[in-house]
Design a protein around this motif. Structure first.
Motif, PDB file in Angstrom:
ATOM      1  N   GLU A 185       0.960  11.857   8.519  1.00 52.47           N
ATOM      2  CA  GLU A 185       0.807  10.375   8.769  1.00 52.47           C
ATOM      3  C   GLU A 185      -0.215  10.034  10.285  1.00 52.47           C
ATOM      4  O   GLU A 185      -0.563   8.691  10.243  1.00 52.47           O
ATOM      5  N   ARG A 186      -0.437  10.816  10.750  1.00 53.65           N
ATOM      6  CA  ARG A 186      -1.347  10.620  12.134  1.00 53.65           C
ATOM      7  C   ARG A 186      -2.736  10.385  11.573  1.00 53.65           C
ATOM      8  O   ARG A 186      -3.509   9.724  12.427  1.00 53.65           O
ATOM      9  N   TYR A 187      -3.153  10.741  10.329  1.00 56.08           N
ATOM     10  CA  TYR A 187      -4.339  10.433   9.949  1.00 56.08           C
ATOM     11  C   TYR A 187      -4.584   8.935   9.445  1.00 56.08           C
ATOM     12  O   TYR A 187      -3.736   8.607   8.651  1.00 56.08           O
ATOM     13  N   PRO A 188      -5.471   8.362   9.876  1.00 53.45           N
ATOM     14  CA  PRO A 188      -5.493   6.762   9.660  1.00 53.45           C
ATOM     15  C   PRO A 188      -5.472   6.276   8.318  1.00 53.45           C
ATOM     16  O   PRO A 188      -4.717   5.833   7.769  1.00 53.45           O
ATOM     17  N   PHE A 189      -6.232   7.003   7.326  1.00 54.48           N
ATOM     18  CA  PHE A 189      -6.100   6.753   5.999  1.00 54.48           C
ATOM     19  C   PHE A 189      -5.121   7.333   5.166  1.00 54.48           C
ATOM     20  O   PHE A 189      -4.337   6.506   4.382  1.00 54.48           O
ATOM     21  N   VAL A 190      -4.738   8.490   5.601  1.00 54.78           N
ATOM     22  CA  VAL A 190      -3.866   9.340   4.932  1.00 54.78           C
ATOM     23  C   VAL A 190      -2.200   8.718   5.133  1.00 54.78           C
ATOM     24  O   VAL A 190      -1.589   8.466   4.269  1.00 54.78           O
ATOM     25  N   GLY A 191      -2.166   8.440   6.364  1.00 52.11           N
ATOM     26  CA  GLY A 191      -0.831   7.981   6.908  1.00 52.11           C
ATOM     27  C   GLY A 191      -0.672   6.332   6.041  1.00 52.11           C
ATOM     28  O   GLY A 191       0.341   6.124   5.617  1.00 52.11           O
ATOM     29  N   ALA A 192      -1.801   5.614   5.926  1.00 49.09           N
ATOM     30  CA  ALA A 192      -1.550   4.400   4.921  1.00 49.09           C
ATOM     31  C   ALA A 192      -1.127   4.604   3.682  1.00 49.09           C
ATOM     32  O   ALA A 192      -0.336   3.821   3.138  1.00 49.09           O
ATOM     33  N   LEU A 193      -1.739   5.495   3.015  1.00 51.44           N
ATOM     34  CA  LEU A 193      -1.603   6.040   1.634  1.00 51.44           C
ATOM     35  C   LEU A 193      -0.268   6.462   1.276  1.00 51.44           C
ATOM     36  O   LEU A 193       0.495   5.847   0.566  1.00 51.44           O
ATOM     37  N   LEU A 194       0.145   7.334   2.053  1.00 49.35           N
ATOM     38  CA  LEU A 194       1.582   8.020   2.140  1.00 49.35           C
ATOM     39  C   LEU A 194       2.652   6.879   2.430  1.00 49.35           C
ATOM     40  O   LEU A 194       3.629   6.817   1.567  1.00 49.35           O
ATOM     41  N   HIS A 209      -3.610  -0.167   3.286  1.00 49.01           N
ATOM     42  CA  HIS A 209      -3.313  -0.680   4.761  1.00 49.01           C
ATOM     43  C   HIS A 209      -2.395  -1.816   4.811  1.00 49.01           C
ATOM     44  O   HIS A 209      -1.680  -2.198   5.683  1.00 49.01           O
ATOM     45  N   PHE A 210      -2.659  -2.908   3.726  1.00 52.49           N
ATOM     46  CA  PHE A 210      -2.029  -4.033   3.589  1.00 52.49           C
ATOM     47  C   PHE A 210      -0.703  -3.902   2.733  1.00 52.49           C
ATOM     48  O   PHE A 210      -0.299  -5.040   2.744  1.00 52.49           O
ATOM     49  N   GLY A 211      -0.342  -2.664   2.480  1.00 53.41           N
ATOM     50  CA  GLY A 211       1.051  -2.597   2.309  1.00 53.41           C
ATOM     51  C   GLY A 211       1.490  -2.816   0.789  1.00 53.41           C
ATOM     52  O   GLY A 211       2.745  -3.364   0.464  1.00 53.41           O
ATOM     53  N   ALA A 212       0.343  -3.011  -0.156  1.00 53.22           N
ATOM     54  CA  ALA A 212       0.491  -3.429  -1.613  1.00 53.22           C
ATOM     55  C   ALA A 212       1.114  -2.190  -2.585  1.00 53.22           C
ATOM     56  O   ALA A 212      -0.010  -1.659  -3.015  1.00 53.22           O
ATOM     57  N   GLY A 213       2.482  -1.871  -2.213  1.00 53.35           N
ATOM     58  CA  GLY A 213       2.829  -0.647  -3.038  1.00 53.35           C
ATOM     59  C   GLY A 213       2.502  -0.698  -4.342  1.00 53.35           C
ATOM     60  O   GLY A 213       2.033   0.512  -4.766  1.00 53.35           O
ATOM     61  N   ASP A 214       2.955  -1.621  -5.224  1.00 52.03           N
ATOM     62  CA  ASP A 214       2.726  -1.461  -6.509  1.00 52.03           C
ATOM     63  C   ASP A 214       1.346  -1.614  -6.958  1.00 52.03           C
ATOM     64  O   ASP A 214       0.781  -0.789  -7.808  1.00 52.03           O
ATOM     65  N   ALA A 215       0.534  -2.177  -6.293  1.00 54.15           N
ATOM     66  CA  ALA A 215      -1.109  -2.308  -6.382  1.00 54.15           C
ATOM     67  C   ALA A 215      -1.693  -0.809  -6.015  1.00 54.15           C
ATOM     68  O   ALA A 215      -2.340  -0.483  -6.874  1.00 54.15           O
ATOM     69  N   LEU A 216      -1.078  -0.236  -5.019  1.00 57.36           N
ATOM     70  CA  LEU A 216      -1.779   0.996  -4.867  1.00 57.36           C
ATOM     71  C   LEU A 216      -1.308   2.076  -5.796  1.00 57.36           C
ATOM     72  O   LEU A 216      -1.857   2.835  -6.232  1.00 57.36           O
ATOM     73  N   ARG A 217       0.128   2.233  -6.332  1.00 62.66           N
ATOM     74  CA  ARG A 217       0.363   2.924  -7.742  1.00 62.66           C
ATOM     75  C   ARG A 217      -0.273   2.856  -8.591  1.00 62.66           C
ATOM     76  O   ARG A 217      -0.789   3.507  -9.345  1.00 62.66           O
ATOM     77  N   ALA A 218      -0.623   1.542  -9.102  1.00 54.77           N
ATOM     78  CA  ALA A 218      -1.422   1.208 -10.155  1.00 54.77           C
ATOM     79  C   ALA A 218      -2.792   1.626 -10.124  1.00 54.77           C
ATOM     80  O   ALA A 218      -3.350   2.167 -10.937  1.00 54.77           O
ATOM     81  N   LEU A 219      -3.547   1.570  -8.638  1.00 57.60           N
ATOM     82  CA  LEU A 219      -4.969   2.309  -8.694  1.00 57.60           C
ATOM     83  C   LEU A 219      -4.758   3.717  -8.768  1.00 57.60           C
ATOM     84  O   LEU A 219      -5.683   4.366  -9.357  1.00 57.60           O
ATOM     85  N   MET A 220      -3.809   4.218  -8.093  1.00 63.06           N
ATOM     86  CA  MET A 220      -3.783   5.905  -8.260  1.00 63.06           C
ATOM     87  C   MET A 220      -3.482   6.107  -9.683  1.00 63.06           C
ATOM     88  O   MET A 220      -3.878   7.330 -10.226  1.00 63.06           O
TER      89      MET A 220
END
Length: 274
Positions: free
Chosen positions: A101-110, A26-37
């Motif tokens: 992307e219309r789904y709140p969580f999924v859209g932010a994740l993608l 949600h807060f746009g931390a792409g590198d952190a999101l990839r690390a978590l995944m």
């Protein structure tokens, strides 16, 4: 018992990871999101090893390009192969439906993973233009692009005709293609609650395909190479009813493929006399 334990552990782990991923995405931390995944994929591989007593081999790493962007064109036969590809290439790009992307969580994740979102209501030409533009963006960032040319999960030994969109990306970008064969469906068959205990599966990177091939040659080569190698891995890692069913599916699909190639070769070229 092991299968039930694995399924419970997998879904609990996935739910908790999704809850942690939402604020990061949600807060746009792409590198952190990839690390978590990537952390999640390593935990899933650990569950396969510890609970299912499964072993996943990664073969042909030496065939991967030494550097720079490239296309990963892969067989898609299990939810586990997507886990493996993210584990090996956390920075990769992929094509997804824009409608998700219309789904709140999924859209932010993608959006956080910076995938290529394509509108299904744009028609074939519109979708192709979106995919090519997205591929050029991803490859321009030095990231690999993962493509499943059949566009859906396939049972062991089964296949769909490869879609020509993969050639359009290959042609427009001039990127080298690494075909990827799979047999992880021998452990985790597509969309099945029932997993296989004590099995081995593999991800194998095959000889790269350089840029510049015409469409017919490229499409025939990539399908034949991936499917033949995938069936070789299946024969090494599946058994019993799973292997018998895979052999039957492969025989039928390969006969149709050979017939299609023969018909294409026999057809007169554009402008040639009939």
């Amino acid at each position: 018992m092991r299968v039930a334990l694995f399924n419970v552990a997998f879904y609990v782990l996935t739910f908790l990871t999704a809850m942690a991923a939402w604020p990061v995405a949600h807060f746009g931390a792409g590198d952190a999101l990839r690390a978590l995944m990537a952390w999640w994929t390593r935990r899933v591989r650990g569950l396969v090893r510890l609970i299912l007593r499964g072993r996943i081999e990664v073969l042909g790493r030496e065939r991967l390009p030494a550097g720079g962007p490239h296309l990963l064109v892969a067989k898609h036969q299990s939810e586990l192969d997507a886990v493996m590809m993210f584990s090996l290439f956390p920075q990769f790009g992929a094509v997804v439906m824009q409608e998700l992307e219309r789904y709140p969580f999924v859209g932010a994740l993608l959006r956080g993973l910076d995938y290529i979102a394509v509108a299904v209501d744009q028609g074939p030409q519109g979708r192709t233009a979106q995919v090519v533009a997205g591929a050029q963006r991803v490859l321009g960032q030095g990231r690999p692009l993962l493509i499943y040319p059949e566009g859906t999960l396939m049972a062991l030994g089964a296949r769909e005709r490869y879609r020509s969109g993969v050639w359009r990306i290959y042609s427009a970008t001039g990127a080298t293609v690494t075909p990827v064969a799979m047999s992880v469906g021998a452990i985790w068959p597509r969309r099945e609650w029932r997993k296989r205990v004590g099995r081995t599966g593999a991800v194998e990177f095959l000889d790269p395909i350089p840029p510049g091939l015409p469409e017919a040659d490229f499409m025939a080569l990539i399908e034949d190479r991936i499917e033949a190698a995938t069936m070789r891995l299946i024969r090494a890692h599946a058994d019993g009813d799973d292997l018998a069913a895979a052999e039957a599916r492969f025989a039928a699909a390969d006969a149709a493929f050979r017939s299609r190639i023969a018909a294409t070769a026999a057809a007169p070229a554009m402008g040639d006399p009939a």
